[in-house]
Design a protein around this motif. Structure first.
Motif, PDB file in Angstrom:
ATOM      1  N   ARG A 192      -5.148   1.054  -2.301  1.00  0.00           N
ATOM      2  CA  ARG A 192      -5.767   0.709  -1.020  1.00  0.00           C
ATOM      3  C   ARG A 192      -6.207  -0.739  -0.935  1.00  0.00           C
ATOM      4  NH1 ARG A 192      -9.780   5.898  -0.742  1.00  0.00           N
ATOM      5  NH2 ARG A 192     -10.629   4.695  -2.469  1.00  0.00           N
TER       6      ARG A 192
ATOM      7  N   TYR B 235       0.837  -1.208   0.000  1.00  0.00           N
ATOM      8  CA  TYR B 235       0.000   0.000   0.000  1.00  0.00           C
ATOM      9  C   TYR B 235       0.867   1.251   0.000  1.00  0.00           C
ATOM     10  CZ  TYR B 235      -3.252   3.485   2.056  1.00  0.00           C
ATOM     11  OH  TYR B 235      -4.003   4.608   2.325  1.00  0.00           O
TER      12      TYR B 235
ATOM     13  N   TYR C 149      -4.643  -3.300  -1.419  1.00  0.00           N
ATOM     14  CA  TYR C 149      -3.615  -4.155  -0.824  1.00  0.00           C
ATOM     15  C   TYR C 149      -3.751  -4.244   0.692  1.00  0.00           C
ATOM     16  CZ  TYR C 149      -1.262  -4.404  -5.340  1.00  0.00           C
ATOM     17  OH  TYR C 149      -0.958  -4.636  -6.670  1.00  0.00           O
ATOM     18  N   LEU C 150      -4.540  -3.359   1.286  1.00  0.00           N
ATOM     19  CA  LEU C 150      -4.794  -3.457   2.725  1.00  0.00           C
ATOM     20  C   LEU C 150      -5.769  -4.586   3.063  1.00  0.00           C
ATOM     21  CD1 LEU C 150      -5.125   0.307   3.748  1.00  0.00           C
ATOM     22  CD2 LEU C 150      -3.192  -1.209   4.171  1.00  0.00           C
TER      23      LEU C 150
END
Length: 569
Positions: free
Chosen positions: A457, A451, A459-460
């Motif tokens: 985002r 991220y 990837y969060l």
């Protein structure tokens, strides 16, 4: 075509020409000299690296170990070139990332705490470095244009702790009757003055908020690290690991709630807090550093366990020193960190383990967590790994930095040592629960690292409900990242922010923990499944550990070829 020995020597000369690198490796060539922080020097170094890289890439040999070293030398140079040329908002990242505090303090701190020479010799070098510091900070200020705000804030916080370090050094000089104490005092006054001007200048700078480098650069960096997974594949790996970890935690939660007569609806977060309180390290006589006694006891206990079972080979000349984290390093050391043995220093291989002891973070130091911390940082973890690698005859294998190789080894051991019975049966569930909660940080690190580097985002989303769909995301990437880290680990707020400080600064390092853990376990399981040498379980473990440690430092994928060459795969 140049021969292997001359290329190796040219590579070594290039690496050791940088005063910071040279000193950090334990070479004595530049002990009284600060590096040149100018952009001109960076360009010159990069040009030399490119020239040397061409020569190395045109060299080949039929010798397996020599060819492996050639590949590692090329990777080392490519990574250096990558970061030297990495840009953010149209300028080199070097212009966005202040480094004056580390530039003047790292060498001085090493001379103070990790040098076996006489006090006078060390203080002479410290004096010389302090006298150069004002000019160094002026050049650093000229290099930095519009810094990244978080990096600027870290630099300021660390810098404000430096006068305490210098005062401690002056007191040491007085006690040892250093003949140039007056010169040292004047140098400290001048350095503190220059440091104040430098930090005040940084505080007034307009800053940038975003510091992502983009997906393409992330893929390039992963390839240079020899991590053959895309960001999407890394996140899938993290989600799978998180799902398995949550399942394991659920079972541990049930058993522990029954054992301690807790409500069956007790959450993992509340159980973690209960165990932290129940097994907290006790402060003796109001002295925070008395917590270090728990760590010292663990070092002895782990060593005895290993020696009785012959699990690992421990070098005769090695030592671990435990120290409380100095104030100027607290912003970037959340709970603990290890400075490995200096790769080129002869004699005893000594590691320094720093432990951050603060009133608001004592929950990070418990009788359940301390054994895992010392397994990770000490023996059989980082200390044993680097103390062994430091004896390798190959220069590149002593100095190569492969984070997933180092962190994969240590995080694998956190499970392995529990599996082979280091923790007694009456506490193994408690320790494993705390360890698995801690291991959840590895999942968070993958998501946060990607991220931070890409700005994406999604990837969060590593398998935890953070409420973003209902409440939306913050414009502040650190607020979003903190939600994930807090949810995954239950860390104190102070540790969360300190963790995020270094996550943001060490691109691709945070994701290396879980990536390395998965790669190392897969490598070990592949070797066990093949068992080409028809060894028993203990003998195969011993052989795996021996090759891993004695092969030196390299990416895990490169190490796999070593096991193949040695006939294990």
């Amino acid at each position: 075509m140049s021969d292997f020995s001359s290329i190796s020597q040219d590579f070594k000369n290039f690496v050791l020409s940088n005063p910071d690198t040279s000193m950090g490796l334990g070479n004595n060539s530049h002990l009284d000299q600060l590096a040149d922080p100018s952009l001109e020097q960076l360009k010159n170094d990069t040009a030399q690296a490119k020239t040397l890289l061409v020569v190395i890439e045109n060299c080949s040999t039929d010798d397996f170990n020599q060819q492996l070293d050639i590949d590692l030398m090329a990777r080392y140079l490519k990574q250096q070139i990558f970061f030297a040329e990495l840009e953010q908002d149209g300028q080199p990242q070097r212009c966005r990332k202040p480094g004056g505090v580390d530039g003047i303090s790292e060498g001085i701190f090493q001379l103070f705490v990790n040098d076996e020479r006489s006090p006078e010799a060390r203080l002479d070098n410290i004096l010389s470095r302090l006298q150069q510091a004002p000019a160094y900070l002026k050049v650093e200020a000229d290099v930095i244009t519009q810094p990244i705000q978080r990096w600027r804030d870290i630099e300021v916080e660390q810098g404000e702790g430096l006068p305490d370090l210098f005062a401690t050094i002056y007191n040491w000089a007085e006690k040892t009757e250093y003949p140039k104490s007056s010169e040292l005092q004047q140098a400290i006054i001048a350095c503190n003055s220059a440091l104040g001007l430098y930090l005040n200048d940084l505080k007034r700078r307009q800053c940038l908020i975003n510091f992502d480098i983009g997906e393409d650069k992330v893929n390039e960096l992963l390839a240079l690290r020899n991590i053959n997974l895309s960001p999407v594949e890394l996140v899938k790996m993290a989600r799978d690991f998180m799902a398995n970890t949550q399942t394991l935690l659920t079972g541990l939660n049930k058993r522990l709630c029954k054992k301690y007569d807790l409500d069956i609806t007790t959450s993992n977060e509340d159980l973690h807090e209960y165990l932290n309180d129940k097994f907290s390290a006790k402060i003796k006589n109001g002295e925070l550093n008395s917590v270090l006694d728990y760590y010292s006891d663990q070092i002895k206990s782990i060593n005895e366990f290993i020696e009785q079972r012959h699990l690992f080979s421990i070098p005769a000349q090695q030592e671990i020193r435990l120290l409380q984290t100095p104030s100027f390093l607290e912003p970037v050391i959340p709970a603990g960190a290890m400075w490995p043995p200096l790769a080129l220093r002869p004699g005893k291989k000594t590691s320094l383990v720093y432990l951050t002891l603060k009133e608001d973070q004592l929950a990070e130091h418990t009788e359940l967590g301390i054994p895992v911390m010392m397994i990770h940082e000490g023996i059989p973890g980082h200390h044993l790994q680097f103390a062994t690698a430091a004896q390798h005859p190959s220069f590149i294998r002593r100095i190569f930095s492969a984070n997933e190789h180092a962190e994969g080894w240590t995080t694998m051991l956190e499970d392995y040592m529990l599996d082979v019975g280091y923790i007694s049966e009456d506490l193994v569930d408690e320790v494993r629960f705390i360890a698995k909660r801690e291991m959840s940080r590895l999942v968070a690190r993958v998501g946060i690292d990607l991220y931070f580097m890409t700005g994406e985002r999604d990837y969060l989303d590593v398998g935890l409900d953070l409420g973003f769909k209902e409440n939306g995301y913050s414009d502040d990437v650190f607020v979003n990242a903190a939600k994930l880290l807090k949810k995954a680990t239950g860390f104190t707020d102070g540790r969360v922010q300190a963790e995020l400080n270094w996550y943001s600064s060490e691109q691709s390092y945070p994701l290396s923990y879980l990536t390395g853990n998965r790669l190392v376990w897969q490598l070990k399981q592949d070797i066990q499944a093949a068992n080409k040498k028809d060894l028993g379980s203990l003998a195969l473990d011993q052989a795996f550990h021996k090759v891993y440690l004695e092969s030196g430092c390299m990416p895990v994928e490169s190490l796999r070829t070593v096991y193949e060459h040695e006939g294990f795969l």
